[in-house]
Design a protein around this motif. Sequence first.
Motif, PDB file in Angstrom:
ATOM      1  N   LEU A 180       0.827  -1.201   0.000  1.00  0.00           N
ATOM      2  CA  LEU A 180       0.000   0.000   0.000  1.00  0.00           C
ATOM      3  C   LEU A 180       0.866   1.256   0.000  1.00  0.00           C
ATOM      4  CD1 LEU A 180      -2.887  -0.966   2.451  1.00  0.00           C
ATOM      5  CD2 LEU A 180      -3.159  -0.239   0.070  1.00  0.00           C
ATOM      6  N   ASP A 181       1.966   1.220   0.732  1.00  0.00           N
ATOM      7  CA  ASP A 181       2.843   2.386   0.784  1.00  0.00           C
ATOM      8  C   ASP A 181       3.427   2.691  -0.590  1.00  0.00           C
ATOM      9  OD1 ASP A 181       4.214   4.364   2.566  1.00  0.00           O
ATOM     10  OD2 ASP A 181       5.987   3.421   1.689  1.00  0.00           O
ATOM     11  N   SER A 182       3.910   1.677  -1.300  1.00  0.00           N
ATOM     12  CA  SER A 182       4.471   1.902  -2.633  1.00  0.00           C
ATOM     13  C   SER A 182       3.388   2.325  -3.622  1.00  0.00           C
ATOM     14  CB  SER A 182       5.177   0.637  -3.134  1.00  0.00           C
ATOM     15  OG  SER A 182       4.253  -0.429  -3.306  1.00  0.00           O
ATOM     16  N   SER A 183       2.169   1.821  -3.438  1.00  0.00           N
ATOM     17  CA  SER A 183       1.071   2.189  -4.333  1.00  0.00           C
ATOM     18  C   SER A 183       0.665   3.641  -4.131  1.00  0.00           C
ATOM     19  CB  SER A 183      -0.127   1.264  -4.106  1.00  0.00           C
ATOM     20  OG  SER A 183       0.198  -0.089  -4.389  1.00  0.00           O
ATOM     21  N   VAL A 184       0.562   4.054  -2.878  1.00  0.00           N
ATOM     22  CA  VAL A 184       0.209   5.446  -2.590  1.00  0.00           C
ATOM     23  C   VAL A 184       1.317   6.395  -3.053  1.00  0.00           C
ATOM     24  CG1 VAL A 184      -0.110   7.096  -0.702  1.00  0.00           C
ATOM     25  CG2 VAL A 184      -1.393   4.946  -0.719  1.00  0.00           C
ATOM     26  N   THR A 185       2.566   5.980  -2.890  1.00  0.00           N
ATOM     27  CA  THR A 185       3.687   6.799  -3.344  1.00  0.00           C
ATOM     28  C   THR A 185       3.626   7.030  -4.857  1.00  0.00           C
ATOM     29  OG1 THR A 185       5.089   5.966  -1.561  1.00  0.00           O
ATOM     30  CG2 THR A 185       6.206   6.945  -3.449  1.00  0.00           C
ATOM     31  N   ALA A 186       3.063   6.070  -5.588  1.00  0.00           N
ATOM     32  CA  ALA A 186       2.997   6.165  -7.048  1.00  0.00           C
ATOM     33  C   ALA A 186       1.836   7.018  -7.560  1.00  0.00           C
ATOM     34  CB  ALA A 186       2.900   4.765  -7.642  1.00  0.00           C
ATOM     35  N   ILE A 187       0.939   7.465  -6.680  1.00  0.00           N
ATOM     36  CA  ILE A 187      -0.199   8.264  -7.124  1.00  0.00           C
ATOM     37  C   ILE A 187       0.298   9.546  -7.785  1.00  0.00           C
ATOM     38  CG2 ILE A 187      -2.244   9.556  -6.388  1.00  0.00           C
ATOM     39  CD1 ILE A 187      -2.543   7.594  -4.074  1.00  0.00           C
ATOM     40  N   PRO A 188      -0.166   9.867  -8.996  1.00  0.00           N
ATOM     41  CA  PRO A 188       0.294  11.094  -9.660  1.00  0.00           C
ATOM     42  C   PRO A 188      -0.196  12.340  -8.934  1.00  0.00           C
ATOM     43  CG  PRO A 188      -1.471  10.072 -10.914  1.00  0.00           C
ATOM     44  CD  PRO A 188      -1.103   9.096  -9.833  1.00  0.00           C
ATOM     45  N   ASP A 189       0.588  13.412  -9.036  1.00  0.00           N
ATOM     46  CA  ASP A 189       0.246  14.663  -8.353  1.00  0.00           C
ATOM     47  C   ASP A 189      -1.135  15.172  -8.748  1.00  0.00           C
ATOM     48  OD1 ASP A 189       2.679  14.563  -7.137  1.00  0.00           O
ATOM     49  OD2 ASP A 189       3.616  16.104  -8.394  1.00  0.00           O
ATOM     50  N   SER A 190      -1.558  14.898  -9.981  1.00  0.00           N
ATOM     51  CA  SER A 190      -2.817  15.445 -10.480  1.00  0.00           C
ATOM     52  C   SER A 190      -4.026  14.978  -9.681  1.00  0.00           C
ATOM     53  CB  SER A 190      -3.008  15.068 -11.953  1.00  0.00           C
ATOM     54  OG  SER A 190      -2.957  13.655 -12.121  1.00  0.00           O
ATOM     55  N   ILE A 191      -3.926  13.812  -9.013  1.00  0.00           N
ATOM     56  CA  ILE A 191      -5.063  13.322  -8.221  1.00  0.00           C
ATOM     57  C   ILE A 191      -4.681  13.076  -6.770  1.00  0.00           C
ATOM     58  CG2 ILE A 191      -6.185  12.272 -10.226  1.00  0.00           C
ATOM     59  CD1 ILE A 191      -5.226   9.525  -9.150  1.00  0.00           C
ATOM     60  N   TYR A 192      -3.424  13.349  -6.399  1.00  0.00           N
ATOM     61  CA  TYR A 192      -2.979  13.033  -5.046  1.00  0.00           C
ATOM     62  C   TYR A 192      -3.767  13.805  -3.991  1.00  0.00           C
ATOM     63  CZ  TYR A 192       0.107  11.967  -1.131  1.00  0.00           C
ATOM     64  OH  TYR A 192       0.598  11.525   0.077  1.00  0.00           O
ATOM     65  N   GLU A 193      -4.074  15.052  -4.256  1.00  0.00           N
ATOM     66  CA  GLU A 193      -4.785  15.872  -3.273  1.00  0.00           C
ATOM     67  C   GLU A 193      -6.293  15.901  -3.512  1.00  0.00           C
ATOM     68  OE1 GLU A 193      -3.084  19.687  -2.577  1.00  0.00           O
ATOM     69  OE2 GLU A 193      -1.029  18.959  -2.680  1.00  0.00           O
ATOM     70  N   ASP A 194      -6.774  15.091  -4.428  1.00  0.00           N
ATOM     71  CA  ASP A 194      -8.209  15.031  -4.697  1.00  0.00           C
ATOM     72  C   ASP A 194      -8.890  14.180  -3.622  1.00  0.00           C
ATOM     73  OD1 ASP A 194     -10.838  14.371  -5.809  1.00  0.00           O
ATOM     74  OD2 ASP A 194     -10.061  15.144  -7.703  1.00  0.00           O
TER      75      ASP A 194
END
Length: 309
Positions: A180-194
Motif C-alpha cells: 500500500l505504501d508503494s502504491s500510494v507513493t505512485a499516485i500522480p500529483d494530479s489526483i494526489y490531493e483530490d
Amino acid sequence: MASVNVTSNYNGDVADALISLTVLGNQAVEKGSVYVQAGIQDKLAMPRFNAALDQLQARQENPDAPSDSFTWDERILEPSDAMFYDLVNPRNMEAVWRPWQPVGPLVDRVSNPAMQAAIIEETMKSVGNQLGKLIWQGDTLSGDPTLVFFDGFLKILEADGAINPTPAGAITEANVLSILDSSVTAIPDSIYEDANTVIHMSTTDARHYEAASRSLDFKGNAIDERGNMRYAGFEIRSYTGMAKDKIAITKSTAGKDSNLWAGVDVAGDEDNVKIERYRPESEQFIVKTLFKYGTQIGNPTEAVLYLPA
C-alpha cells in the motif's frame, strides 16, 4: 431512466427493481465508485480536450504567431449484450411455504405474486453478483465463460498505461502495508490531493490490511472500526468481485468526474424482462433478462494499478 417492459402474470412493482439490477447491481456502483451512463444503444465517445501546460509568456505588443497547443482524443465506452435465462416450475412450491404456493386451476397453475417477486429478487442477486465480478475482472480474451462479456477496469488499466508500482508478489498480512505504501507513493500529483481518490482492493486483501493494522504496536485513530478503512488518508473500498493481489487507485465517484465509467442500455429492447410459460403445454416458466453493460476508464494515466508480478 427509461422503463423496462415486463411480460408477466404478476402486475406488481417489479420493473424498477429490475432496472436497479442492470444498472446498480454490483458493489462498485453501490459504493459510489463508478459513474453509470444509461441509454447507450451502441457506443459512447468520452472526449478529452486539453491545452498544453506552462503556456504563459512575456507580454508583447505584437505577440508571435501562436502554435496550436490544444489536443483532443476520446475513449470509447461500448456496452456488450448479456442475458440471464432460467426455468422455474411453480408447482415445486405446492408442498412448502404457503405465501409462495401457486394459485389457480391445476391445468393453468401459475405462481402467485409473492413467488414471482421472490424469483425476481433471486435473479437480481445472481446477475448482480456476476456483474460485480465482471466490472473488475472482465476479460473478453480470457476464455472464462463467466468473464468474456466485456473488459473490466483491471484489464483496461493494465493495457492502457496505468502507473505500476514495483511488484512485491501476492498480497499477504505480512506485506500489505508495504505494498500500500508503494502504491500510494505512485499516485500522480494530479489526483494526489483530490478528496475522491480511492484505493480499491478485494475483500480478501482488505482483510489482510485489517489484520496487519490490528497487529501494529502503534495504531491510528479508529484502526479497528469496520467500514472506516483508510491508508495515508485515502479511503479503502473493498469488493468481493475484485481480483485478489491487485490494487487500483484513482478518482472514483458516482458522478461524471469519476475516472471509472460503466455504460448500460435499459431501453434498447422492449422485451427486456420476461416471466412467462416456457411452452403452451408446459408447467415451467422462463425467467429471462436481456441488457447491455460495459466499462471504460476516462484517463488510465491518472490511475495506479498494483500487479503482483
